[in-house]
Design a protein around this motif. Structure first.
Motif, PDB file in Angstrom:
ATOM      1  N   GLY A  25     -85.571 -11.608 -51.289  1.00 33.97           N
ATOM      2  CA  GLY A  25     -86.071 -13.054 -52.106  1.00 33.97           C
ATOM      3  C   GLY A  25     -86.907 -12.993 -53.145  1.00 33.97           C
ATOM      4  N   SER A  26     -87.156 -13.989 -53.667  1.00 33.89           N
ATOM      5  CA  SER A  26     -87.175 -14.723 -55.168  1.00 33.89           C
ATOM      6  C   SER A  26     -88.277 -14.591 -55.111  1.00 33.89           C
ATOM      7  CB  SER A  26     -86.569 -14.975 -55.868  1.00 33.89           C
ATOM      8  OG  SER A  26     -86.215 -15.803 -55.350  1.00 33.89           O
ATOM      9  N   VAL A  27     -89.886 -14.349 -56.797  1.00 35.44           N
ATOM     10  CA  VAL A  27     -90.677 -15.495 -56.670  1.00 35.44           C
ATOM     11  C   VAL A  27     -90.993 -16.095 -58.040  1.00 35.44           C
ATOM     12  CG1 VAL A  27     -92.199 -13.710 -55.365  1.00 35.44           C
ATOM     13  CG2 VAL A  27     -91.407 -13.125 -57.514  1.00 35.44           C
ATOM     14  N   HIS A  28     -91.383 -16.139 -57.954  1.00 32.91           N
ATOM     15  CA  HIS A  28     -91.627 -18.015 -59.675  1.00 32.91           C
ATOM     16  C   HIS A  28     -93.019 -16.959 -60.247  1.00 32.91           C
ATOM     17  CE1 HIS A  28     -88.536 -20.641 -59.564  1.00 32.91           C
ATOM     18  NE2 HIS A  28     -89.021 -21.367 -58.166  1.00 32.91           N
ATOM     19  N   ARG A  40     -95.524  -8.750 -53.949  1.00 29.17           N
ATOM     20  CA  ARG A  40     -96.274  -7.803 -52.893  1.00 29.17           C
ATOM     21  C   ARG A  40     -97.058  -8.798 -51.710  1.00 29.17           C
ATOM     22  NH1 ARG A  40    -102.490  -7.290 -51.513  1.00 29.17           N
ATOM     23  NH2 ARG A  40    -102.383  -5.819 -49.876  1.00 29.17           N
ATOM     24  N   GLU A  41     -97.623 -10.032 -52.314  1.00 26.09           N
ATOM     25  CA  GLU A  41     -98.962 -10.670 -51.034  1.00 26.09           C
ATOM     26  C   GLU A  41     -97.315 -11.319 -49.963  1.00 26.09           C
ATOM     27  OE1 GLU A  41    -101.500 -12.016 -50.899  1.00 26.09           O
ATOM     28  OE2 GLU A  41    -101.857 -10.053 -51.758  1.00 26.09           O
ATOM     29  N   LEU A  42     -96.280 -11.169 -50.968  1.00 30.55           N
ATOM     30  CA  LEU A  42     -95.310 -12.622 -50.174  1.00 30.55           C
ATOM     31  C   LEU A  42     -94.644 -11.885 -49.515  1.00 30.55           C
ATOM     32  CD1 LEU A  42     -94.316 -15.668 -49.330  1.00 30.55           C
ATOM     33  CD2 LEU A  42     -92.551 -15.147 -51.182  1.00 30.55           C
ATOM     34  N   TYR A  43     -93.816 -10.066 -50.029  1.00 31.24           N
ATOM     35  CA  TYR A  43     -93.028  -9.885 -49.131  1.00 31.24           C
ATOM     36  C   TYR A  43     -93.324  -8.448 -48.519  1.00 31.24           C
ATOM     37  CZ  TYR A  43     -89.606 -13.268 -50.980  1.00 31.24           C
ATOM     38  OH  TYR A  43     -88.603 -14.549 -51.105  1.00 31.24           O
ATOM     39  N   THR A  44     -94.861  -7.942 -48.784  1.00 33.63           N
ATOM     40  CA  THR A  44     -95.263  -7.334 -47.696  1.00 33.63           C
ATOM     41  C   THR A  44     -96.297  -7.116 -47.086  1.00 33.63           C
ATOM     42  OG1 THR A  44     -96.724  -5.951 -50.058  1.00 33.63           O
ATOM     43  CG2 THR A  44     -94.550  -5.284 -49.686  1.00 33.63           C
ATOM     44  N   ARG A  45     -96.725  -8.125 -46.595  1.00 34.49           N
ATOM     45  CA  ARG A  45     -97.801  -8.665 -45.991  1.00 34.49           C
ATOM     46  C   ARG A  45     -97.510  -7.005 -44.192  1.00 34.49           C
ATOM     47  NH1 ARG A  45     -96.482 -13.448 -46.323  1.00 34.49           N
ATOM     48  NH2 ARG A  45     -95.503 -13.512 -44.430  1.00 34.49           N
ATOM     49  N   ARG A  46     -97.076  -6.492 -43.597  1.00 37.60           N
ATOM     50  CA  ARG A  46     -96.983  -5.822 -43.216  1.00 37.60           C
ATOM     51  C   ARG A  46     -95.836  -4.429 -42.937  1.00 37.60           C
ATOM     52  NH1 ARG A  46     -96.422 -11.236 -41.575  1.00 37.60           N
ATOM     53  NH2 ARG A  46     -96.852 -11.583 -39.247  1.00 37.60           N
ATOM     54  N   ASN A  47     -96.415  -4.048 -43.788  1.00 34.81           N
ATOM     55  CA  ASN A  47     -96.190  -2.549 -44.834  1.00 34.81           C
ATOM     56  C   ASN A  47     -94.723  -2.622 -44.232  1.00 34.81           C
ATOM     57  OD1 ASN A  47     -97.419  -0.157 -44.708  1.00 34.81           O
ATOM     58  ND2 ASN A  47     -98.484  -0.683 -42.178  1.00 34.81           N
ATOM     59  N   GLU A  48     -94.195  -3.366 -45.158  1.00 34.90           N
ATOM     60  CA  GLU A  48     -92.423  -2.939 -45.491  1.00 34.90           C
ATOM     61  C   GLU A  48     -91.791  -2.315 -46.249  1.00 34.90           C
ATOM     62  OE1 GLU A  48     -94.107  -6.002 -45.140  1.00 34.90           O
ATOM     63  OE2 GLU A  48     -93.344  -8.147 -44.239  1.00 34.90           O
ATOM     64  N   GLY A  49     -92.987  -1.854 -47.824  1.00 36.42           N
ATOM     65  CA  GLY A  49     -92.443  -0.668 -48.050  1.00 36.42           C
ATOM     66  C   GLY A  49     -93.658  -0.202 -48.600  1.00 36.42           C
ATOM     67  N   THR A  50     -92.735   0.445 -49.935  1.00 38.91           N
ATOM     68  CA  THR A  50     -93.380   1.800 -50.675  1.00 38.91           C
ATOM     69  C   THR A  50     -93.304   1.252 -52.019  1.00 38.91           C
ATOM     70  OG1 THR A  50     -91.876   3.074 -50.079  1.00 38.91           O
ATOM     71  CG2 THR A  50     -93.667   3.564 -48.656  1.00 38.91           C
ATOM     72  N   SER A  51     -92.633   0.815 -52.109  1.00 35.96           N
ATOM     73  CA  SER A  51     -92.673   0.625 -53.426  1.00 35.96           C
ATOM     74  C   SER A  51     -91.405  -0.953 -53.772  1.00 35.96           C
ATOM     75  CB  SER A  51     -91.410   2.088 -54.284  1.00 35.96           C
ATOM     76  OG  SER A  51     -90.670   1.745 -55.365  1.00 35.96           O
ATOM     77  N   ILE A  52     -91.652  -2.067 -55.229  1.00 32.52           N
ATOM     78  CA  ILE A  52     -91.555  -2.797 -55.427  1.00 32.52           C
ATOM     79  C   ILE A  52     -90.998  -3.070 -56.976  1.00 32.52           C
ATOM     80  CG2 ILE A  52     -91.867  -5.246 -55.097  1.00 32.52           C
ATOM     81  CD1 ILE A  52     -95.211  -5.083 -54.297  1.00 32.52           C
ATOM     82  N   TRP A  53     -89.511  -3.655 -57.208  1.00 31.07           N
ATOM     83  CA  TRP A  53     -89.229  -3.875 -58.486  1.00 31.07           C
ATOM     84  C   TRP A  53     -89.634  -5.291 -58.468  1.00 31.07           C
ATOM     85  CZ3 TRP A  53     -84.030  -0.962 -58.453  1.00 31.07           C
ATOM     86  CH2 TRP A  53     -83.766   0.572 -58.013  1.00 31.07           C
ATOM     87  N   VAL A  54     -89.400  -5.858 -59.050  1.00 29.57           N
ATOM     88  CA  VAL A  54     -89.463  -7.288 -59.662  1.00 29.57           C
ATOM     89  C   VAL A  54     -88.440  -7.490 -61.326  1.00 29.57           C
ATOM     90  CG1 VAL A  54     -91.109  -7.896 -58.375  1.00 29.57           C
ATOM     91  CG2 VAL A  54     -91.120  -7.693 -60.432  1.00 29.57           C
ATOM     92  N   VAL A  55     -87.630  -7.968 -60.792  1.00 26.03           N
ATOM     93  CA  VAL A  55     -86.343  -8.362 -61.444  1.00 26.03           C
ATOM     94  C   VAL A  55     -86.214  -9.868 -62.047  1.00 26.03           C
ATOM     95  CG1 VAL A  55     -84.343  -7.917 -62.932  1.00 26.03           C
ATOM     96  CG2 VAL A  55     -85.175  -6.314 -61.081  1.00 26.03           C
TER      97      VAL A  55
ATOM     98  N   GLN B  89    -101.675 -17.502 -44.093  1.00 21.73           N
ATOM     99  CA  GLN B  89    -101.118 -16.932 -45.378  1.00 21.73           C
ATOM    100  C   GLN B  89     -99.522 -17.064 -45.168  1.00 21.73           C
ATOM    101  OE1 GLN B  89    -101.988 -13.037 -45.637  1.00 21.73           O
ATOM    102  NE2 GLN B  89    -101.136 -13.156 -48.641  1.00 21.73           N
ATOM    103  N   ASP B  90     -99.202 -16.355 -43.361  1.00 14.52           N
ATOM    104  CA  ASP B  90     -97.876 -16.644 -42.908  1.00 14.52           C
ATOM    105  C   ASP B  90     -97.158 -17.719 -43.400  1.00 14.52           C
ATOM    106  OD1 ASP B  90     -97.506 -13.373 -42.536  1.00 14.52           O
ATOM    107  OD2 ASP B  90     -97.319 -14.667 -40.069  1.00 14.52           O
ATOM    108  N   GLU B  91     -97.626 -18.599 -43.380  1.00 11.60           N
ATOM    109  CA  GLU B  91     -97.929 -19.908 -42.998  1.00 11.60           C
ATOM    110  C   GLU B  91     -96.843 -20.620 -44.431  1.00 11.60           C
ATOM    111  OE1 GLU B  91     -96.057 -21.357 -40.721  1.00 11.60           O
ATOM    112  OE2 GLU B  91     -97.693 -21.242 -38.833  1.00 11.60           O
ATOM    113  N   CYS B  92     -97.840 -20.025 -45.300  1.00  6.17           N
ATOM    114  CA  CYS B  92     -97.588 -20.085 -47.335  1.00  6.17           C
ATOM    115  C   CYS B  92     -96.139 -19.371 -47.125  1.00  6.17           C
ATOM    116  CB  CYS B  92     -98.838 -19.851 -47.403  1.00  6.17           C
ATOM    117  SG  CYS B  92     -98.913 -20.238 -48.902  1.00  6.17           S
ATOM    118  N   GLY B  93     -96.675 -18.095 -46.914  1.00  6.53           N
ATOM    119  CA  GLY B  93     -95.409 -17.163 -47.564  1.00  6.53           C
ATOM    120  C   GLY B  93     -94.037 -18.102 -47.056  1.00  6.53           C
ATOM    121  N   HIS B  94     -94.150 -18.827 -45.164  1.00  8.79           N
ATOM    122  CA  HIS B  94     -92.556 -18.794 -44.495  1.00  8.79           C
ATOM    123  C   HIS B  94     -91.971 -20.405 -45.280  1.00  8.79           C
ATOM    124  CE1 HIS B  94     -93.740 -17.447 -40.703  1.00  8.79           C
ATOM    125  NE2 HIS B  94     -93.550 -16.944 -41.444  1.00  8.79           N
ATOM    126  N   GLY B  95     -93.365 -20.838 -46.350  1.00  6.22           N
ATOM    127  CA  GLY B  95     -92.635 -22.344 -46.747  1.00  6.22           C
ATOM    128  C   GLY B  95     -92.702 -21.832 -48.589  1.00  6.22           C
TER     129      GLY B  95
END
Lengths: 95, 338
Positions: A25-28, A40-55, B89-95
């Motif tokens: 996905g993407s972030v601003h 990190r906050e948005l895409y790894t809240r459930r142990n999804e990974g061990t490494s992140i790239w942002v481009v 926090q999940d709801e914010c993430g979903h947004g």
């Protein structure tokens, strides 16, 4: 009201299973450091990974949909590139 | 779920014979279940409908944090507090996933937020109801997220690729929300005092009908639902998914040992579904138009929070620019020396 968004970054994550980084996905963010923190906050809240790239999204060149035929038709026709193309006797077919 | 009554801008579903070559080819892609991607050609009305639907969905996730946040500091135990914080926090993430998906259609995040803050864009009617007791936190998780899941599972098969992918991610996380809500209510019903049990029943009494309204009005002559289904943005009608939600929820209600405030609700052996009473659509339209119990409060809170955060956003971008300039100066000095 300020109507300009922060730059967009694409996020890639490598899971624990030894696979390549995969687009998630993407972030601003204002800069790369913040992009990493937000990813990190948005895409790894459930142990999804061990490494992140942002481009920075602006750094990505993508193929255009109208190039689809020119770019991908030829491999479709080259069925001899697949192992299943070659018919072998049953006794050795597990090759 | 969170998009109700999305305007498609069409007066009737377009006939295939009236389409130009581009649109006919687009419909063939839809028929073949090929996902439409950001760079693909798409009819302008399809693009606009998606922007409306996805941004409405995103706004609902963001506003939806408020009724839950209302109880965060008053959660009865540390465990419940952590669970609720994680859910919010999940709801914010979903947004945020959804805003990203909408941005691929050419709208900006700033524009979408502005539309929300000025009241131009809508969000789900359900978040304009108050959370009056701790049991409401359980009922929101079970009923509101439960209704959302039924809609979102369907949307995993929506025709627009970025929206479908956001839905897959959201559905994985949403299941936790519903289970924690139900478990919270079950704990109150099985281990609670009479007063706590009454609190659960009161909460269901207040939230049952608004939850059913989440699916939007009955599919009627309005072309919006039919057009969305023709484009495969929506895969099922509002009434179909509302029925599906009721059918799967009533057995869970019975395990809780509670009732819903609908004297007409009963199992219909012939149809294999529950029959239910008439929904008060006058209430629904009043809430959509801004006259629900909390519309004003929700929007004011959102705008105030956005404005209070302005200096943080300004400072972050000023810092980023300063660092970038420093880097550029360093580079240019190094070049001079060389």
């Amino acid at each position: 009201m300020n109507k300009t968004d922060w730059p967009l970054y694409e996020v890639f994550i490598r899971s624990r299973h030894g696979l390549s980084h995969k687009h998630v996905g993407s972030v601003h963010a204002a800069d790369e450091t913040m992009a990493m923190e937000n990813a990190r906050e948005l895409y790894t809240r459930r142990n999804e990974g061990t490494s992140i790239w942002v481009v920075a999204s602006s750094a990505i060149s993508a193929s255009a949909p109208e190039q689809k035929d020119a770019m991908f038709t030829s491999p479709v026709e080259k069925i001899y590139r697949h192992p299943s193309f070659y018919q072998l006797p049953a006794s050795v077919d597990k090759m | 779920m969170y998009a109700q009554m999305v305007e498609t801008g069409v007066k009737k579903v377009k006939d295939r014979a009236d389409m130009d070559a581009n649109e006919a080819a687009f419909m063939l892609q839809i028929d073949a279940e090929d996902k439409i991607e950001p760079q693909s050609w798409m009819p302008e009305a399809y693009r606009k409908t998606l922007v409306r639907q996805i941004s409405q969905h995103a706004h609902s996730e963001i506003i939806g944090m408020q009724p839950e946040g209302n109880w965060l500091t008053r959660a009865p135990t540390l465990k419940r507090k952590l669970q609720l914080a994680a859910k919010i926090q999940d709801e914010c993430g979903h947004g945020l996933y959804l805003y990203s998906a909408a941005e691929t259609l050419g709208t900006s995040r700033a524009q979408m937020l502005d539309d929300l803050h000025t009241g131009k864009a809508k969000y789900s009617s359900i978040f304009n109801y108050p959370t009056l007791s701790w049991a409401d936190i359980g009922a929101v998780g079970w009923l509101v997220d439960g209704a959302a899941i039924v809609n979102q599972v369907m949307l995993q098969r929506t025709s627009y690729g970025p929206y479908a992918r956001a839905m897959v991610r959201i559905c994985k996380e949403e299941s936790f929300h519903q289970r924690q809500g139900y478990e919270l209510l079950l704990t109150m019903m099985q281990q609670g005092t009479q007063a706590q049990k009454d609190m659960v029943q009161d909460s269901i009494n207040r939230l049952w009908w608004p939850s059913l309204m989440m699916f939007g009005p009955t599919d009627d002559e309005s072309p919006n639902s039919a057009q969305s289904i023709a484009w495969k943005i929506k895969r099922k009608g509002n009434d179909e998914i509302r029925q599906q939600f009721i059918d799967q929820t009533i057995p869970q209600l019975e395990v809780l040992g509670c009732t819903v405030p609908d004297p007409d609700l009963k199992w219909n052996e012939a149809t294999g579904h529950y029959d239910f009473g008439a929904i008060d659509w006058a209430e629904f339209f009043a809430v959509i138009k801004g006259n629900g119990p909390c519309n004003k409060q929700r929007l004011e809170r959102k705008v105030a929070s956005h404005e209070a955060g302005a200096w943080v956003r300004d400072a972050a971008i000023a810092y980023a620019n300063k660092q970038a300039n420093k880097q550029a100066n360093k580079q240019s000095n190094a070049n001079k020396v060389a």
